[in-house]
Design an enzyme around this catalytic site. Structure first.
Site, PDB file in Angstrom:
ATOM      1  N   ASP A 121       0.623  -1.543   0.055  1.00  0.00           N
ATOM      2  CA  ASP A 121       0.087   0.197  -0.438  1.00  0.00           C
ATOM      3  C   ASP A 121       1.002   1.471   0.290  1.00  0.00           C
ATOM      4  OD1 ASP A 121      -2.957   1.501   0.329  1.00  0.00           O
ATOM      5  OD2 ASP A 121      -1.802   1.703   2.291  1.00  0.00           O
ATOM      6  N   SER A 122       0.385   2.279  -0.620  1.00  0.00           N
ATOM      7  CA  SER A 122       0.903   3.397   0.079  1.00  0.00           C
ATOM      8  C   SER A 122       0.998   4.415   1.046  1.00  0.00           C
ATOM      9  CB  SER A 122       0.092   4.530  -1.184  1.00  0.00           C
ATOM     10  OG  SER A 122      -1.751   4.728   0.077  1.00  0.00           O
ATOM     11  N   CYS A 168      -4.146  -1.141  -2.123  1.00  0.00           N
ATOM     12  CA  CYS A 168      -4.067   0.184  -2.205  1.00  0.00           C
ATOM     13  C   CYS A 168      -5.428   0.461  -3.802  1.00  0.00           C
ATOM     14  CB  CYS A 168      -2.732   1.379  -2.497  1.00  0.00           C
ATOM     15  SG  CYS A 168      -3.104   2.920  -3.011  1.00  0.00           S
ATOM     16  N   GLU A 198      -2.932   8.318   7.156  1.00  0.00           N
ATOM     17  CA  GLU A 198      -1.560   8.290   7.970  1.00  0.00           C
ATOM     18  C   GLU A 198      -1.036   9.103   9.154  1.00  0.00           C
ATOM     19  OE1 GLU A 198       1.475   7.068   6.168  1.00  0.00           O
ATOM     20  OE2 GLU A 198      -0.574   6.130   4.540  1.00  0.00           O
ATOM     21  N   CYS A 247     -10.992   3.070  -0.916  1.00  0.00           N
ATOM     22  CA  CYS A 247      -9.925   3.351  -0.278  1.00  0.00           C
ATOM     23  C   CYS A 247      -9.498   2.734   1.105  1.00  0.00           C
ATOM     24  CB  CYS A 247      -9.269   5.201  -0.281  1.00  0.00           C
ATOM     25  SG  CYS A 247      -7.559   5.366   0.550  1.00  0.00           S
ATOM     26  N   HIS A 251      -7.656   2.860   3.144  1.00  0.00           N
ATOM     27  CA  HIS A 251      -7.526   3.815   4.306  1.00  0.00           C
ATOM     28  C   HIS A 251      -9.186   4.383   4.873  1.00  0.00           C
ATOM     29  CE1 HIS A 251      -3.397   4.623   2.742  1.00  0.00           C
ATOM     30  NE2 HIS A 251      -3.003   5.539   3.977  1.00  0.00           N
TER      31      HIS A 251
END
Lengths: 269, 269
Positions: free
Chosen positions: B9-10, B72, B151, B183, B185
């Site tokens: 993932d990012s 991601c 993040e 997403c 996240h």
């Protein structure tokens, strides 16, 4: 890929898979075989169910399907591996999809399973669940009377309700948070089953989950139908086509054509 | 098969997939790469995201994983097909699993999607949904501020709640019955998202659904882990390992070891 998905069952139970495939994959053409002349498979000896499943698969192969779905838990339990080893196209059963959905759903790790005598005796769900996660506890119960109720079209009667209640009595005292409907006939009775089990037990329909896995596998193999035209499905049954049509149309909420198939020559493997 | 599943993932978003894989497939070993030094990917140009994804996949291949999961959405939208064509092991993205789950869930046919600017601009969800079912209506909304909140570890603050409310304002007036968290996240913010959207909108976590599809594909390929020993996972990140570890341990509810990776040589495709 415009070839059909072949779906087979001992009788009308696999129509619960058909309905979900029609909803989740509306571009896919279906050819369905209900072996209503020999339903239910649940009480039959495993070798007999294996033989019948091979016979139906052989029959369906003449239509050159792109995938075969064994939409019967009893047949999946005893014949899936053999059929899969024999064919070069993907073969999907109904046990692992339900097992995976139950593992995704459960929070307390106690999973109930109801099915025919054949399915429960085979321990196929327990094996599938433990193959994925050794940490779940599985509580199984054969419900030999339920599939026949569905085959005779009795979904909402008082008698049905009372048979469902009796069948689930032992399971009600177990602390499960989800219950696998381990027979494709049982979604026909899900209102009654849900009433008996109460709101804290999530019902897992192996039918719904199988439709989803059919979608996953067709996508990963690049085999999804690409045409936007509405597919015309085919329905075949080995028993009384009038009763089959009546149950199928009421369940699918759609007009269909049913072709009878008569087993003439005993099948030898 | 005892090789690991590589998940990338990012940044920390893919940990939502990790958590579900740990829960749904407790026997599988995971090697995770979070490209936290270059997160978020959402606002980056597609060619840059493609390049980064190739670079991480190349890095992970040294561990000989049995499967690569692009956890991601932004990277899945632009790089999945290329990575899949390049590798001989299965490559799973996070867009189709969420799309399939939404189609299974929706009853009114109106599906909402939220994601990064990159994901929404790519129309990847709309394409995936319509590839399966041309009859759904898709309502998309980019939410560029949400991934960065995650993040930085801000999941439950007042500020987060107010950013989530603003981001979803337009979607609230649409008659959708499910909303894809497009997403990885976003599951970190699902309490806030659920509060804003109300009880009639089912949230679809692409993370949960991806874990389930990983299970499906490993099973169908005969690649499920067979050992009963508890696997030791590996976590790698390109940015600050202290912040990564803090977020990861709180999300996974488990002690982990994190190894930092420093990108030294620019990657040329």
């Amino acid at each position: 890929m415009q070839q059909a998905i072949a779906i087979l069952d001992s009788g009308v139970g696999g129509l619960t898979v058909v309905k979900e495939v029609m909803r989740q994959l509306p571009q896919e053409k279906i050819i369905y075989f209900g072996d209503t002349a020999r339903a239910p498979y649940g009480p039959r000896a495993p070798h007999e169910v294996v033989q019948y499943t091979h016979q139906i698969v052989d029959y369906l192969l003449q239509f050159q399907p792109k995938m075969v779905v064994i939409a019967c838990n009893t047949a999946t339990a005893v014949a899936l591996d053999e059929i899969r080893a024999r064919l070069s196209i993907p073969v999907v059963g109904v046990i692992h999809p339900g097992a995976r959905a139950a593992i995704k759903t459960t929070r307390n790790g106690v999973i109930g399973v109801i099915g025919t005598e054949g399915t429960i005796k085979s321990n196929a769900y327990e094996y599938a669940l433990r193959q994925i996660s050794p940490y779940v506890r599985v509580v199984s119960e054969p419900c030999p009377k339920l599939a026949s109720l569905v085959e005779s079209g009795q979904f909402y009667t008082e008698h049905t309700r009372s048979v469902v209640e009796q069948s689930l009595q032992r399971l009600k005292s177990e602390p499960m948070d989800c219950l696998i409907l381990g027979c494709t006939h049982y979604p026909f009775l899900s209102d009654a089953i849900s009433d008996v089990m109460g709101p804290d037990v999530t019902l897992i329909s192996s039918a719904d989950e199988t439709a989803r896995e059919i979608s996953t596998i067709l996508y990963h193999k690049g085999m999804l139908a690409t045409s936007n035209s509405i597919p015309i499905h085919q329905f075949l049954c080995s028993g009384d086509p009038v009763l089959f049509k009546q149950i199928a149309q009421s369940w699918l909420n759609e007009q269909i054509r049913v072709s009878p198939v008569v087993w003439q020559v005993p099948h030898i493997i």
